[in-house]
Design a protein around this motif. Structure first.
Motif, PDB file in Angstrom:
ATOM      1  N   ARG A 130      -3.308  -1.057  -5.865  1.00 41.92           N
ATOM      2  CA  ARG A 130      -4.031  -1.289  -4.611  1.00 41.92           C
ATOM      3  C   ARG A 130      -5.367  -0.567  -4.611  1.00 41.92           C
ATOM      4  O   ARG A 130      -5.472   0.573  -5.065  1.00 41.92           O
TER       5      ARG A 130
ATOM      6  N   ALA B  42     -11.569   1.703   0.151  1.00 39.51           N
ATOM      7  CA  ALA B  42     -12.097   0.369   0.437  1.00 39.51           C
ATOM      8  C   ALA B  42     -13.327   0.396   1.340  1.00 39.51           C
ATOM      9  O   ALA B  42     -14.154  -0.517   1.293  1.00 39.51           O
TER      10      ALA B  42
ATOM     11  N   GLN C 142      -8.281  -6.684  -3.534  1.00 43.85           N
ATOM     12  CA  GLN C 142      -7.603  -5.612  -2.807  1.00 43.85           C
ATOM     13  C   GLN C 142      -6.384  -5.137  -3.593  1.00 43.85           C
ATOM     14  O   GLN C 142      -5.960  -4.002  -3.463  1.00 43.85           O
ATOM     15  N   GLN C 143      -5.862  -6.036  -4.445  1.00 46.29           N
ATOM     16  CA  GLN C 143      -4.666  -5.726  -5.214  1.00 46.29           C
ATOM     17  C   GLN C 143      -4.715  -6.447  -6.565  1.00 46.29           C
ATOM     18  O   GLN C 143      -5.072  -7.612  -6.636  1.00 46.29           O
TER      19      GLN C 143
ATOM     20  N   ASP D 198      -5.125 -10.441  -5.880  1.00 43.58           N
ATOM     21  CA  ASP D 198      -4.644 -10.811  -4.547  1.00 43.58           C
ATOM     22  C   ASP D 198      -3.696 -12.005  -4.626  1.00 43.58           C
ATOM     23  O   ASP D 198      -2.795 -12.015  -5.446  1.00 43.58           O
TER      24      ASP D 198
ATOM     25  N   TYR E 108      -8.157   2.049  -8.201  1.00 41.82           N
ATOM     26  CA  TYR E 108      -6.917   1.505  -7.657  1.00 41.82           C
ATOM     27  C   TYR E 108      -5.789   2.528  -7.838  1.00 41.82           C
ATOM     28  O   TYR E 108      -5.822   3.334  -8.777  1.00 41.82           O
TER      29      TYR E 108
END
Length: 169
Positions: free
Chosen positions: A28, A32, A70-71, A86, A166
């Motif tokens: 993740r 951000a 985001q992932q 994502d 991440y």
């Protein structure tokens, strides 16, 4: 995979130790809040070196290429490396890929890929007639991953590069 400004490249650099690094799994995005500022700065650094008349046209195209995941979901399956941003479709490449065509983009442009593994990273290089994209997933610690992108094209005065951190989930 997003269409790059003239760049579509897949290459992964991997030697025999990446799976032991625990790159496999879900990662993740961290910090951000500062992500957009980092990407805007990377785009602006490249745009500033372009002809004044081209800058206004180039900025939106470059910004489109700085997609933020985001992932990331990373893993290996039967001699293939798989990565997924994502909720997009997962992409795969043979772990022995060395410049052969691995897919076509939305417009039918062939993309060739190279996969490499080092003791702490997976490097994926994707190339097409538009240019080259190098994605590097480097394990910094047990729970931290540094994802770095480098876009290169004859249409860019300098490579467009950015990195994001991440955390393993």
């Amino acid at each position: 995979m997003n269409k790059l400004i003239g760049v579509s490249v897949l290459s992964i650099v991997v030697s025999s130790g990446v799976q032991a690094l625990s790159l496999e799994g879900t990662w993740r995005l961290q910090d951000a809040d500062n992500t957009q500022a980092k990407l805007d700065e990377a785009v602006e650094n490249v745009a500033q070196e372009m002809n004044f008349f081209i800058r206004a046209l180039a900025r939106p195209v470059l910004q489109k290429q700085t997609q933020v995941c985001q992932q990331w979901v990373l893993g290996w399956q039967t001699e293939r490396f798989q990565w997924q941003c994502d909720a997009l479709d997962a992409d795969t490449i043979p772990v022995n890929a060395s410049g052969e065509v691995i897919k076509k983009d939305e417009e039918g442009v062939e993309i060739s890929g190279t996969y490499q593994q080092t003791t702490d990273a997976v490097i994926l290089v994707l190339e097409s007639e538009r240019g080259k994209r190098t994605n590097t997933w480097q394990q910094v610690s047990d729970n931290e991953l540094l994802f770095t992108v480098k876009l290169e094209s004859e249409k860019l005065p300098t490579p467009l590069t950015w990195s994001l951190s991440y955390q393993k989930q």
